[in-house]
Design a protein around this motif. Structure first.
Motif, PDB file in Angstrom:
ATOM      1  N   GLY A 131     -11.760  -4.442   2.371  1.00 28.70           N
ATOM      2  CA  GLY A 131     -12.717  -4.698   1.303  1.00 28.70           C
ATOM      3  C   GLY A 131     -12.112  -4.634  -0.088  1.00 28.70           C
ATOM      4  O   GLY A 131     -12.378  -5.508  -0.937  1.00 28.70           O
ATOM      5  N   ALA A 132     -11.283  -3.631  -0.360  1.00 28.62           N
ATOM      6  CA  ALA A 132     -10.686  -3.497  -1.698  1.00 28.62           C
ATOM      7  C   ALA A 132      -9.708  -4.637  -1.959  1.00 28.62           C
ATOM      8  O   ALA A 132      -9.694  -5.228  -3.041  1.00 28.62           O
ATOM      9  N   ALA A 133      -8.892  -4.967  -0.939  1.00 30.83           N
ATOM     10  CA  ALA A 133      -7.932  -6.067  -1.096  1.00 30.83           C
ATOM     11  C   ALA A 133      -8.655  -7.368  -1.399  1.00 30.83           C
ATOM     12  O   ALA A 133      -8.247  -8.147  -2.266  1.00 30.83           O
TER      13      ALA A 133
ATOM     14  N   ALA B 223      -3.275  -2.111  -1.484  1.00 36.29           N
ATOM     15  CA  ALA B 223      -4.718  -1.985  -1.228  1.00 36.29           C
ATOM     16  C   ALA B 223      -4.956  -1.514   0.195  1.00 36.29           C
ATOM     17  O   ALA B 223      -5.961  -1.853   0.818  1.00 36.29           O
TER      18      ALA B 223
ATOM     19  N   PRO C 296      -4.951   2.188   2.699  1.00 35.97           N
ATOM     20  CA  PRO C 296      -5.109   3.632   2.466  1.00 35.97           C
ATOM     21  C   PRO C 296      -3.839   4.433   2.750  1.00 35.97           C
ATOM     22  O   PRO C 296      -3.884   5.668   2.640  1.00 35.97           O
TER      23      PRO C 296
ATOM     24  N   THR D 280      -3.202  -7.675  10.331  1.00 32.04           N
ATOM     25  CA  THR D 280      -4.076  -8.368  11.286  1.00 32.04           C
ATOM     26  C   THR D 280      -4.213  -9.810  10.810  1.00 32.04           C
ATOM     27  O   THR D 280      -4.863 -10.065   9.784  1.00 32.04           O
TER      28      THR D 280
ATOM     29  N   PRO E 205     -11.340  11.052  -1.862  1.00 38.18           N
ATOM     30  CA  PRO E 205     -12.563  10.586  -2.508  1.00 38.18           C
ATOM     31  C   PRO E 205     -12.639   9.072  -2.473  1.00 38.18           C
ATOM     32  O   PRO E 205     -11.616   8.404  -2.478  1.00 38.18           O
ATOM     33  N   ARG E 206     -13.805   8.517  -2.405  1.00 36.39           N
ATOM     34  CA  ARG E 206     -13.972   7.060  -2.409  1.00 36.39           C
ATOM     35  C   ARG E 206     -15.179   6.707  -3.254  1.00 36.39           C
ATOM     36  O   ARG E 206     -16.238   7.244  -3.061  1.00 36.39           O
TER      37      ARG E 206
ATOM     38  N   VAL F 271      -4.905   3.714  -4.347  1.00 33.61           N
ATOM     39  CA  VAL F 271      -5.120   5.114  -3.979  1.00 33.61           C
ATOM     40  C   VAL F 271      -4.951   5.982  -5.228  1.00 33.61           C
ATOM     41  O   VAL F 271      -4.040   5.747  -6.028  1.00 33.61           O
TER      42      VAL F 271
ATOM     43  N   ARG G 179      -7.641 -11.475   9.569  1.00 29.12           N
ATOM     44  CA  ARG G 179      -8.190 -10.845   8.348  1.00 29.12           C
ATOM     45  C   ARG G 179      -7.333 -11.201   7.138  1.00 29.12           C
ATOM     46  O   ARG G 179      -7.838 -11.430   6.043  1.00 29.12           O
TER      47      ARG G 179
ATOM     48  N   ALA H  82      -5.871  -6.145   3.682  1.00 34.21           N
ATOM     49  CA  ALA H  82      -6.815  -7.264   3.774  1.00 34.21           C
ATOM     50  C   ALA H  82      -8.241  -6.764   3.974  1.00 34.21           C
ATOM     51  O   ALA H  82      -9.095  -7.504   4.445  1.00 34.21           O
TER      52      ALA H  82
ATOM     53  N   MET I   4      -2.848   8.140   1.323  1.00 40.10           N
ATOM     54  CA  MET I   4      -4.019   8.787   0.713  1.00 40.10           C
ATOM     55  C   MET I   4      -4.198  10.209   1.240  1.00 40.10           C
ATOM     56  O   MET I   4      -4.270  10.421   2.465  1.00 40.10           O
TER      57      MET I   4
ATOM     58  N   PRO J 182       2.963  -0.844   3.370  1.00 38.43           N
ATOM     59  CA  PRO J 182       3.899  -1.739   4.069  1.00 38.43           C
ATOM     60  C   PRO J 182       4.941  -2.396   3.176  1.00 38.43           C
ATOM     61  O   PRO J 182       5.863  -3.023   3.695  1.00 38.43           O
TER      62      PRO J 182
HETATM   63  P1  NDP Z   1     -10.507  -1.005   4.489  1.00 41.25           P
HETATM   64  O1  NDP Z   1     -10.551  -0.074   5.633  1.00 41.25           O
HETATM   65  O2  NDP Z   1     -11.610  -1.997   4.272  1.00 41.25           O
HETATM   66  O3  NDP Z   1      -9.145  -1.868   4.565  1.00 41.25           O
HETATM   67  C1  NDP Z   1      -7.898  -1.255   4.709  1.00 41.25           C
HETATM   68  C2  NDP Z   1      -6.822  -2.318   4.857  1.00 41.25           C
HETATM   69  O4  NDP Z   1      -5.554  -1.674   4.918  1.00 41.25           O
HETATM   70  C3  NDP Z   1      -6.953  -3.155   6.135  1.00 41.25           C
HETATM   71  O5  NDP Z   1      -6.511  -4.453   5.898  1.00 41.25           O
HETATM   72  C4  NDP Z   1      -6.014  -2.427   7.099  1.00 41.25           C
HETATM   73  O6  NDP Z   1      -5.447  -3.274   8.076  1.00 41.25           O
HETATM   74  C5  NDP Z   1      -4.912  -1.977   6.170  1.00 41.25           C
HETATM   75  N1  NDP Z   1      -4.256  -0.739   6.600  1.00 41.25           N
HETATM   76  C6  NDP Z   1      -4.834   0.431   6.909  1.00 41.25           C
HETATM   77  N2  NDP Z   1      -3.887   1.365   7.173  1.00 41.25           N
HETATM   78  C7  NDP Z   1      -2.685   0.732   7.073  1.00 41.25           C
HETATM   79  C8  NDP Z   1      -1.355   1.148   7.235  1.00 41.25           C
HETATM   80  N3  NDP Z   1      -1.042   2.406   7.581  1.00 41.25           N
HETATM   81  N4  NDP Z   1      -0.362   0.244   7.025  1.00 41.25           N
HETATM   82  C9  NDP Z   1      -0.659  -1.024   6.706  1.00 41.25           C
HETATM   83  N5  NDP Z   1      -1.922  -1.486   6.506  1.00 41.25           N
HETATM   84  C10 NDP Z   1      -2.917  -0.602   6.691  1.00 41.25           C
HETATM   85  O7  NDP Z   1     -10.339  -0.070   3.201  1.00 41.25           O
HETATM   86  P2  NDP Z   1     -10.638  -0.455   1.682  1.00 41.25           P
HETATM   87  O8  NDP Z   1     -10.140  -1.816   1.451  1.00 41.25           O
HETATM   88  O9  NDP Z   1     -12.037  -0.156   1.346  1.00 41.25           O
HETATM   89  O10 NDP Z   1      -9.764   0.627   0.883  1.00 41.25           O
HETATM   90  C11 NDP Z   1      -8.341   0.578   0.876  1.00 41.25           C
HETATM   91  C12 NDP Z   1      -7.834   1.676  -0.062  1.00 41.25           C
HETATM   92  O11 NDP Z   1      -8.196   1.390  -1.399  1.00 41.25           O
HETATM   93  C13 NDP Z   1      -8.392   3.066   0.251  1.00 41.25           C
HETATM   94  O12 NDP Z   1      -7.378   4.018   0.080  1.00 41.25           O
HETATM   95  C14 NDP Z   1      -9.444   3.263  -0.822  1.00 41.25           C
HETATM   96  O13 NDP Z   1      -9.644   4.617  -1.142  1.00 41.25           O
HETATM   97  C15 NDP Z   1      -8.837   2.507  -1.991  1.00 41.25           C
HETATM   98  N6  NDP Z   1      -9.841   2.046  -2.926  1.00 41.25           N
HETATM   99  C16 NDP Z   1      -9.710   2.400  -4.229  1.00 41.25           C
HETATM  100  C17 NDP Z   1     -10.621   1.980  -5.155  1.00 41.25           C
HETATM  101  C18 NDP Z   1     -10.454   2.379  -6.579  1.00 41.25           C
HETATM  102  O14 NDP Z   1     -11.429   2.256  -7.346  1.00 41.25           O
HETATM  103  N7  NDP Z   1      -9.291   2.827  -6.979  1.00 41.25           N
HETATM  104  C19 NDP Z   1     -11.766   1.112  -4.775  1.00 41.25           C
HETATM  105  C20 NDP Z   1     -11.799   0.797  -3.369  1.00 41.25           C
HETATM  106  C21 NDP Z   1     -10.868   1.257  -2.482  1.00 41.25           C
HETATM  107  P3  NDP Z   1      -6.329  -4.076   9.148  1.00 41.25           P
HETATM  108  O15 NDP Z   1      -6.756  -5.323   8.418  1.00 41.25           O
HETATM  109  O16 NDP Z   1      -5.383  -4.336  10.247  1.00 41.25           O
HETATM  110  O17 NDP Z   1      -7.476  -3.184   9.517  1.00 41.25           O
END
Ligand code: NDP
Length: 295
Positions: free
Chosen positions: A145-147, A200, A202, A168, A293-294, A232, A171, A143, A205, A216
């Motif tokens: 930014g990417a989601a 969506a 990490p 969460t 990388p991001r 990822v 969110r 949930a 990664m 999950p």
């Molecule tokens: P954020 O930190 O904004 O959000 C991460 C989300 O994942 C949150 O909702 C978080 O939960 C949840 N989360 C984190 N770890 C876990 C876990 N172990 N189990 C379950 N849920 C988890 O990150 P982004 O949305 O920016 O990025 C997410 C992924 O997407 C990253 O790996 C990033 O590299 C990738 N990405 C890829 C892109 C592409 O072009 N291919 C573009 C953008 C991102 P909570 O809400 O509780 O914090």
């Protein structure tokens, strides 16, 4: 004395180069300059893309500074996407809805914020898997930014249902509202029978604390006739995608989204059609091996 031509046969960057960049903290792992510069070389234009590390607290100076220096555009990565949305004078409807900007176009009268993540994701689905979200049932894990970008884009592309599976509750609910009447919150078992299942988060990664974790949604819930997508892209493929493929699901990693969101940035800055294949070739070998990388 005239400088010898660069490897590509041109003499760029030059005194006339148009400069774009990526801002983030940290930013040295970003693949954006590689993607952008591959595009400029293929288009045959004297533009250059560089990484600008921006220290915490310095963002307020970075945007006016870019404008003062004649920088044409900025790609925006962690942790500045939300702060830039609040700082720019104008935002596209998508960036406004998400409250996040991943691309700034520097116009003479101010900075305009866009968000190409969701459109890049949908383009990657079509190009990489022949998948059209219209009328399809989709599940998104995460949930953040990417989601959020993916949820909004799937709804805009006509998905019949977009279920958000988060950890969460507030969110998760907020992300689901982005899909309007098609959106709801759910649990991992919603993935059973969905047409599209997206990781969506990490989890998995390379180079992060969660490298050994699985997203999950249990791959055991997936099977034939479904498409599993992992945002990822390090490693390529992730273990989750390997397990999903082992169950008979079609799979797609996050590199396509990365390439297409960058291609849309090139188009916003230059007004030219981006050379997607050249951009893809520039990062295909590197993406899987870079630590975390991001953007
Ligand atoms: P954020 O930190 O904004 O959000 C991460 C989300 O994942 C949150 O909702 C978080 O939960 C949840 N989360 C984190 N770890 C876990 C876990 N172990 N189990 C379950 N849920 C988890 O990150 P982004 O949305 O920016 O990025 C997410 C992924 O997407 C990253 O790996 C990033 O590299 C990738 N990405 C890829 C892109 C592409 O072009 N291919 C573009 C953008 C991102 P909570 O809400 O509780 O914090």
């Amino acid at each position: 004395m005239t400088a010898p031509p660069a490897a590509g046969g041109h003499r760029w960057p030059s005194g006339r180069s148009v400069v774009v960049g990526v801002i983030g903290d940290p930013v040295h792992h970003s693949l954006s300059p590689t993607l952008h510069n591959a595009a400029f070389a293929a288009l045959g234009i004297d533009w250059v893309s560089v990484a600008f590390p921006v220290a915490p607290g310095a963002l307020g100076a970075a945007l006016p500074g870019a404008r003062a220096l004649g920088v044409r555009g900025l790609s925006v990565t962690m942790p500045f996407k939300e702060a830039v949305a609040a700082a720019v004078g104008h935002t596209s409807p998508t960036a406004q809805r998400l409250g996040a900007v991943n691309c700034v176009v520097v116009e003479p009268d101010g900075c305009v914020g866009h968000n190409t993540d969701g459109a890049g994701f949908v383009a990657a689905l079509g190009r990489g898997a022949g998948f059209d979200p219209a009328g399809r049932r989709c599940v998104v894990a995460g949930a953040g930014g990417a989601a959020r970008a993916v949820v909004l884009a799937l709804a805009q592309a006509g998905a019949s249902e977009v279920v958000v599976v988060g950890r969460t509750p507030a969110r998760t609910a907020d992300a689901a509202t982005l899909a309007g009447s098609a959106g709801r919150t759910g649990t991992p078992v919603d993935a059973r029978g969905a047409d599209l299942v997206v990781n969506a988060t990490p989890a998995g990664m390379a180079g992060t604390e969660g490298a050994e974790e699985l997203p999950p949604i249990d791959p055991g819930l997936l099977g034939r006739g479904q498409l599993a997508v992992d945002l990822v892209y390090a490693p390529r493929p992730t273990r989750w995608l390997e397990l999903a493929a082992g169950r008979g699901a079609a799979t797609l990693d996050g590199l396509g989204m990365l390439v297409h969101q960058a291609a849309m940035q090139i188009e916003l800055w230059s007004g030219r059609q981006a050379p997607v294949e050249a951009m893809w070739r520039a990062v295909a070998d590197r993406a899987g091996e870079e630590p975390a990388p991001r953007g």
